[in-house]
Write an enzyme that holds these catalytic residues in place. Structure first.
Site, PDB file in Angstrom:
ATOM      1  N   GLU A 216     -24.319   6.354   3.118  1.00  0.00           N
ATOM      2  CA  GLU A 216     -23.032   6.826   3.617  1.00  0.00           C
ATOM      3  C   GLU A 216     -22.922   6.658   5.129  1.00  0.00           C
ATOM      4  O   GLU A 216     -21.866   6.286   5.647  1.00  0.00           O
ATOM      5  CB  GLU A 216     -22.833   8.297   3.221  1.00  0.00           C
ATOM      6  CG  GLU A 216     -21.545   8.932   3.718  1.00  0.00           C
ATOM      7  CD  GLU A 216     -20.279   8.274   3.198  1.00  0.00           C
ATOM      8  OE1 GLU A 216     -19.193   8.577   3.738  1.00  0.00           O
ATOM      9  OE2 GLU A 216     -20.348   7.460   2.252  1.00  0.00           O
TER      10      GLU A 216
ATOM     11  N   HIS B  87     -40.409  -3.778   2.524  1.00  0.00           N
ATOM     12  CA  HIS B  87     -40.252  -4.813   1.506  1.00  0.00           C
ATOM     13  C   HIS B  87     -39.142  -5.793   1.858  1.00  0.00           C
ATOM     14  O   HIS B  87     -38.533  -6.393   0.968  1.00  0.00           O
ATOM     15  CB  HIS B  87     -39.990  -4.175   0.143  1.00  0.00           C
ATOM     16  CG  HIS B  87     -41.127  -3.338  -0.350  1.00  0.00           C
ATOM     17  ND1 HIS B  87     -42.320  -3.871  -0.778  1.00  0.00           N
ATOM     18  CD2 HIS B  87     -41.244  -1.986  -0.436  1.00  0.00           C
ATOM     19  CE1 HIS B  87     -43.132  -2.888  -1.137  1.00  0.00           C
ATOM     20  NE2 HIS B  87     -42.507  -1.735  -0.939  1.00  0.00           N
TER      21      HIS B  87
ATOM     22  N   CYS C 281       0.804  -1.184   0.000  1.00  0.00           N
ATOM     23  CA  CYS C 281       0.000   0.000   0.000  1.00  0.00           C
ATOM     24  C   CYS C 281       0.864   1.273   0.000  1.00  0.00           C
ATOM     25  O   CYS C 281       0.489   2.256  -0.580  1.00  0.00           O
ATOM     26  CB  CYS C 281      -0.904  -0.023   1.213  1.00  0.00           C
ATOM     27  SG  CYS C 281      -2.347   0.988   1.008  1.00  0.00           S
TER      28      CYS C 281
ATOM     29  N   ARG D 159      -2.992   4.811   4.919  1.00  0.00           N
ATOM     30  CA  ARG D 159      -3.430   4.123   3.709  1.00  0.00           C
ATOM     31  C   ARG D 159      -3.893   2.700   3.993  1.00  0.00           C
ATOM     32  O   ARG D 159      -4.499   2.057   3.145  1.00  0.00           O
ATOM     33  CB  ARG D 159      -2.289   4.108   2.677  1.00  0.00           C
ATOM     34  CG  ARG D 159      -1.900   5.499   2.210  1.00  0.00           C
ATOM     35  CD  ARG D 159      -0.672   5.462   1.335  1.00  0.00           C
ATOM     36  NE  ARG D 159      -0.905   4.792   0.077  1.00  0.00           N
ATOM     37  CZ  ARG D 159      -1.348   5.376  -1.024  1.00  0.00           C
ATOM     38  NH1 ARG D 159      -1.636   6.665  -0.990  1.00  0.00           N
ATOM     39  NH2 ARG D 159      -1.526   4.714  -2.129  1.00  0.00           N
TER      40      ARG D 159
ATOM     41  N   TRP E 215      -0.373  -4.132   2.271  1.00  0.00           N
ATOM     42  CA  TRP E 215      -1.752  -4.569   2.446  1.00  0.00           C
ATOM     43  C   TRP E 215      -1.878  -5.866   1.659  1.00  0.00           C
ATOM     44  O   TRP E 215      -1.737  -5.881   0.445  1.00  0.00           O
ATOM     45  CB  TRP E 215      -2.715  -3.507   1.920  1.00  0.00           C
ATOM     46  CG  TRP E 215      -4.161  -3.752   2.178  1.00  0.00           C
ATOM     47  CD1 TRP E 215      -4.872  -3.472   3.311  1.00  0.00           C
ATOM     48  CD2 TRP E 215      -5.115  -4.297   1.244  1.00  0.00           C
ATOM     49  NE1 TRP E 215      -6.195  -3.814   3.145  1.00  0.00           N
ATOM     50  CE2 TRP E 215      -6.368  -4.321   1.887  1.00  0.00           C
ATOM     51  CE3 TRP E 215      -5.019  -4.769  -0.072  1.00  0.00           C
ATOM     52  CZ2 TRP E 215      -7.519  -4.795   1.264  1.00  0.00           C
ATOM     53  CZ3 TRP E 215      -6.161  -5.252  -0.686  1.00  0.00           C
ATOM     54  CH2 TRP E 215      -7.403  -5.261  -0.018  1.00  0.00           C
TER      55      TRP E 215
ATOM     56  N   GLU F 260     -17.273   0.792   8.365  1.00  0.00           N
ATOM     57  CA  GLU F 260     -15.838   0.956   8.131  1.00  0.00           C
ATOM     58  C   GLU F 260     -15.038   1.036   9.427  1.00  0.00           C
ATOM     59  O   GLU F 260     -13.979   0.422   9.540  1.00  0.00           O
ATOM     60  CB  GLU F 260     -15.582   2.240   7.324  1.00  0.00           C
ATOM     61  CG  GLU F 260     -15.905   2.131   5.849  1.00  0.00           C
ATOM     62  CD  GLU F 260     -15.631   3.431   5.124  1.00  0.00           C
ATOM     63  OE1 GLU F 260     -15.004   3.385   4.057  1.00  0.00           O
ATOM     64  OE2 GLU F 260     -16.026   4.506   5.626  1.00  0.00           O
TER      65      GLU F 260
ATOM     66  N   LYS G 105     -20.004   4.457   6.902  1.00  0.00           N
ATOM     67  CA  LYS G 105     -19.081   4.964   7.917  1.00  0.00           C
ATOM     68  C   LYS G 105     -19.079   4.071   9.154  1.00  0.00           C
ATOM     69  O   LYS G 105     -18.030   3.789   9.725  1.00  0.00           O
ATOM     70  CB  LYS G 105     -19.455   6.406   8.312  1.00  0.00           C
ATOM     71  CG  LYS G 105     -19.070   7.430   7.295  1.00  0.00           C
ATOM     72  CD  LYS G 105     -17.561   7.558   7.195  1.00  0.00           C
ATOM     73  CE  LYS G 105     -17.108   7.966   5.812  1.00  0.00           C
ATOM     74  NZ  LYS G 105     -17.248   6.995   4.750  1.00  0.00           N
TER      75      LYS G 105
ATOM     76  N   ASN H 145       3.876  -2.025  -5.034  1.00  0.00           N
ATOM     77  CA  ASN H 145       2.422  -1.900  -4.921  1.00  0.00           C
ATOM     78  C   ASN H 145       1.808  -2.396  -6.219  1.00  0.00           C
ATOM     79  O   ASN H 145       2.353  -2.153  -7.299  1.00  0.00           O
ATOM     80  CB  ASN H 145       2.004  -0.449  -4.704  1.00  0.00           C
ATOM     81  CG  ASN H 145       2.343   0.054  -3.331  1.00  0.00           C
ATOM     82  OD1 ASN H 145       2.627  -0.722  -2.422  1.00  0.00           O
ATOM     83  ND2 ASN H 145       2.305   1.368  -3.149  1.00  0.00           N
ATOM     84  N   GLY H 146       0.655  -3.040  -6.128  1.00  0.00           N
ATOM     85  CA  GLY H 146      -0.009  -3.528  -7.331  1.00  0.00           C
ATOM     86  C   GLY H 146      -0.128  -5.038  -7.326  1.00  0.00           C
ATOM     87  O   GLY H 146       0.080  -5.703  -6.304  1.00  0.00           O
TER      88      GLY H 146
ATOM     89  N   LYS I 190      -6.656   3.291   2.155  1.00  0.00           N
ATOM     90  CA  LYS I 190      -7.163   4.606   1.770  1.00  0.00           C
ATOM     91  C   LYS I 190      -7.330   4.720   0.261  1.00  0.00           C
ATOM     92  O   LYS I 190      -8.338   5.214  -0.228  1.00  0.00           O
ATOM     93  CB  LYS I 190      -6.217   5.692   2.279  1.00  0.00           C
ATOM     94  CG  LYS I 190      -6.665   7.119   1.978  1.00  0.00           C
ATOM     95  CD  LYS I 190      -7.949   7.455   2.707  1.00  0.00           C
ATOM     96  CE  LYS I 190      -8.343   8.905   2.513  1.00  0.00           C
ATOM     97  NZ  LYS I 190      -9.671   9.193   3.081  1.00  0.00           N
TER      98      LYS I 190
END
Length: 608
Positions: free
Chosen positions: A481, A504, A2, A27, A74, A488, A485, A100-101, A603
């Site tokens: 949202e 429903h 990361c 991050r 990460w 998270e 939050k 990274n990747g 992040k």
């Protein structure tokens, strides 16, 4: 993923790199490592856990040298272990690499290398790339990196060093951000400018398929095909102090409290009172081009997608333009029919979100006009779109986005006024919206003053196992949202729904232990939302309501109330989200969660 930092200069490299890694903590990561070059050998230290764990290793066994690279990982390929942490070495042990990747063809490459006698110590795709570079090395590290990357399928941001070349660091990027920082008698590589902002504000952002060879006093940028590149040196627009927590216990709380200024920054210079309209420089579209637009698509991920959903409601209300929102990760693989009068907006805080970037590239490949709304100047999306606008929200360190979300909504509201005034929106209505927009920062301040009261509500519900967030119309995306939050940062299951959809299916979840958060400010659908509140109360579900100040009728139906000042209905999302951010924050703190670095999250998501 990361985080990457590299240093070459006159200072002790371990100190610079460790400081940079701390600035990259936000991050998201699960292990960290560092390698320095000292007297013709590597000094390698890496450890699972937090940066403090790596710092403890370095305290016990110090590293030395003036050249080195560091990484926060990460996990993608292989569990979070010491062996899988970066940096990784090649077969000879003379080349070290951080990455990274994702190397998509790593297994086929690994099989070939094993057949050639290579032995691997980790389960990572990164170690395969390190071995591949070593396989190509014939005395020129830059050329070895160049040749190895030609065999790679996937994404990468890398930094590479060799024990026989302590005077250079080689970096390269494709699909994962990498920049170089230019100092005096020192230079830097980093995946994020925050890692080096304490040392320099002069940076060069690498493009895809570019390599850089870094020395203490110079750098050379070239392409993977060895063509020379003349890079553009940029000045970072914020200072090191802006990435400090200051008096706040967490970055997230600091950034929540920065939101009045963030809205002001998003509005600054963009309101034209004489014409009751907005000005968004950088769109690179003439008034005739904008009038010709008959459809808008917002592509984004996570919180940015919720901002796009608010934008959909506001644009359709004020500009009467059919507007869609789409998950960038889905859009990029769908054969979505888009005609020539459609405008595509990519929304991304970092400007590096891989799914959003891939969707942008797919749109441009097909010839569609594509614009960006990003926070990071010099980011890949900012450089690849046809035009767009910056948020100017300043650095956002907390993994859970807060202030950039508000900035995105503000800009989308300005866009709606601009497009509306070119069509059917009366000047009186446009002036009313713009005037009220300018009052929003002060109204956010009033909400922030309630943080202690919101903390008490959070303490009351912090042990709940699940939450429902319910709202209608402009505030429905805020329900999504608010739920995001809470998920998270507190790890509590939460779902957001349009309030009418509750009956429903989701109403089956209502019980005395499952709080329902209703976003119910005074507006055109208040009576309908009130009926939904009654349905939950009839089933003995606890009710928390976000209500307009002075609305005693709604307060009487709720167990707890979070108040917002009154405002125009289409601007309510700019206010209703604030108490939900604070509620999630205080619940997470009460539960002892790591608010700024929630588990499993990063992040900037630069892998699929």
């Amino acid at each position: 993923m990361c985080g990457i930092i590299g240093y070459i200069g006159t200072k002790p490299a371990p100190n610079v790199i460790l400081e940079g890694l701390r600035r990259l903590e936000y991050r998201g990561y699960d292990s960290a490592g560092i390698v320095t070059l000292n007297n013709g050998q590597f000094e390698l230290r890496k450890k699972t856990g937090r940066i403090n764990d790596l710092a403890a290793v370095l305290k016990k066994s110090p590293a030395h040298g003036h050249t080195g690279i560091g990484h926060t990982r990460w996990a993608t390929h292989g569990a979070p272990t010491d062996a899988n942490a970066h940096p990784h070495l090649d077969q000879s042990g003379k080349i070290a690499l951080v990455h990274n990747g994702v190397i998509e063809n790593h297994q086929s490459l690994k099989d070939k290398l094993i057949a050639a006698g290579h032995q691997f110590l980790s389960q990572t795709d990164t170690e395969v790339l390190a071995h591949l570079i070593g396989n190509f090395y014939k005395g020129d590290l830059t050329e070895a990196v160049r040749l190895a990357l030609k065999d790679i399928v996937g994404t990468y941001g890398i930094a590479c060093v060799h024990v026989d070349h302590p005077e250079i660091i080689v970096g390269a990027r494709r699909g994962s951000p990498l920049l170089l920082g230019i100092g005096r008698n020192e230079n830097f590589l980093a995946s994020d400018v925050s890692a080096i902002i304490a040392h320099t504000r002069r940076v060069v952002y690498l493009n895809d398929f570019e390599l850089v060879t870094l020395t203490r006093d110079d750098f050379q940028v070239s392409t993977i095909e060895a063509a020379t590149v003349t890079p553009q040196v940029r000045e970072v627009e914020y200072a090191a102090e802006e990435v400090e927590r200051g008096k706040f216990p967490h970055y997230m709380l600091k950034e929540i409290f920065e939101q009045p200024r963030v809205v002001e920054n998003a509005l600054r210079g963009r309101i034209v009172h004489d014409e009751a309209t907005a000005r968004l420089g950088g769109l690179n579209l003439s008034p005739a081009d904008l009038r010709a637009v008959d459809r808008i698509i917002f592509i984004a991920c996570g919180t940015a997608l919720h901002a796009g959903m608010v934008g959909k409601y506001v644009l359709e209300e004020l500009a009467r333009i059919p507007t869609e929102t789409d998950y960038a990760s889905e859009f990029r693989y769908r054969n979505s029919p888009i005609d020539k009068h459609t405008l595509v907006f990519a929304i991304s805080q970092s400007g590096e979100t891989i799914d959003t970037l891939a969707a942008v590239r797919e749109c441009r490949r097909k010839g569609h006009k594509t614009l960006g709304i990003v926070n990071s100047v010099g980011s890949t999306i900012a450089r690849e779109v046809d035009g767009g606008t910056y948020m100017h929200a300043g650095p956002e360190i907390g993994v859970a986005a807060t202030k950039t979300f508000l900035s995105q909504i503000t800009i989308l509201t300005l866009l709606a006024v601009l497009m509306g005034r070119m069509r059917h929106l009366a000047s009186t209505r446009g002036a009313e919206i713009l005037k009220e927009l300018e009052t929003i920062p002060g109204k956010i301040e009033r909400i922030l003053q309630q943080t202690d009261a919101i903390q008490k509500v959070a303490q009351k519900y912090c042990d709940a196992k699940s939450f429902l967030f319910l709202a209608r119309q402009f505030n429905f995306p805020i329900a999504l949202e608010g739920a995001l939050k809470l998920k998270e940062i507190s790890y509590i299951h939460a779902e957001g729904y349009p309030a009418a959809e509750m009956k429903h299916g989701p109403i089956a979840l209502v019980d005395p232990h499952t709080p329902s958060v209703f976003i119910a400010p005074r507006n055109s659908v208040s009576d309908k939302t009130m009926a939904n509140i009654e349905e939950v109360k009839a089933r003995k579900g606890p009710v928390i309501v976000v209500a307009t100040e002075g609305d005693t009728a709604t307060a009487q139906k709720a167990d707890d109330v979070l108040y917002i000042p009154d405002t125009n209905e289409c601007l309510q999302p700019l206010l209703t989200v604030i108490p939900l951010q604070l509620l999630a924050y205080h619940i997470a703190v009460a539960r002892g969660c790591d608010v700024d670095k929630p588990r499993n999250l990063a992040k900037s998501v630069t892998v699929e």
